[in-house]
Design a protein around this motif. Sequence first.
Motif: not given
Length: 408
Positions: A269-278, A232-238, A392-394, A341-350
């Motif tokens: 952008v969401i950068q995908m984690n590989a921490y097993g417990g998550y 709500a508050l940020s003036t730049a992407p998160l 890298s691009g996102n 990727l299916k939800l938000v597309g390849p422009d918003h996943v890393g």
Amino acid sequence: MPPIRALALFLLAGTAVPLHAQDAPRVDRKAAALHQSILTLDSHLDTPASLDLPGWSILDEHEVHDDYTQVDLPRMKAGGLDGGLWAIYTPQGPLTPEGYQQSRNFAVMRGLSIHKMVAASPGDFALATKAADAAPIAKAGKRVVYLSMENAYPLGEDLSLIDLFQKMDVRVIGFTHFAHNQFGDSSTDPSKAPKWGGLSPLGKQLLAEMNRRGIVPDLSHSADSTLDDALALSTAPLILTHSGCKAIYDHPRNVDDARLKALAAKGGVIQMNAYGGYLRALKPNPERDAALRALREAMPRGEMTAAQRAEMLAKRREIDAKYPADEASFEDFLAHLFHALKLVGPDHVGIGLDWDGGGGTRGMQDIRALPRITEALVKAGYSEADIEKIWSGNMLRVLKAAEDAAAK
């Protein structure tokens, strides 16, 4: 508060790394060539914790089943990883002047360790401070080193300290870690009760200061309410430097579909984690947990000698052999990746796999296995342009957007 070492991170997390790690499955030749040809950045490397280990060098090739580390220069070359965000991680301590001072000092020293790594091997590593720096560094055959801060706790209650860390080239700051702090609520606070209901008043000031300076806000580890406030508050992407999808596994560290869509709508952008417990629910293993807890309690206070470290590693390998852990699989990771990727597309996943901080799965135990991700994306029909955005691009677009917003 003693410094957290790479070994300690694994002991605390109970990371599941087999005693005898298997080689990564073979990757299709075309996919492997594509992977090596594109710019690849991981947004959450906890590898700086390894830099101060006695006798350990980033220039040497290590084995994950030997010392539990997952990133070094030879493996970066083998796995085609050009670099990423190297984290200054500080564990959450007490919200007191003494706690703030200790964490500030530790964070400064960890940042210096990253700078020393670059200065000691200028032919292998180069600092990046702007989005445009990454490509020429990689083209020159060097590894890209952006600095990030995981947990803003070291800033204490004096926001002028952000100037110090910006001068140390920190480009991304995460508000929280495993517990609430002075800036906002964490997704995993032991109390399971909110402290601020999102960002604290000081946290909102920190967000505004980060926007003003062109520092990217990282909301991984933050509570949903904290993410809502930042959206709500940020003036730049998160950015979420290492997170997963709640629709695949309902864990507090993961993010639900509605918030992922809101993140994308603001250019984030969401950068995908590989921490097993998550990634999925892991089977309880109380005997293993007790053995790891006893080993952790037996660890020397302060820094270990090389001999002490070797002894602790040997005991850890014994625990792994006696009490094998349930492990998330590479396919579990892909489920989160492809859902996003299916939800938000390849422009918003890393990609932000949490290497050397608990990340890694069966079939992707260290960075030598990274071409498997590119192969999976190729098989799923993603174009070369989309794959480079994901790798890298996102992330670079978000860094550039923060720079542009600050310039205005």
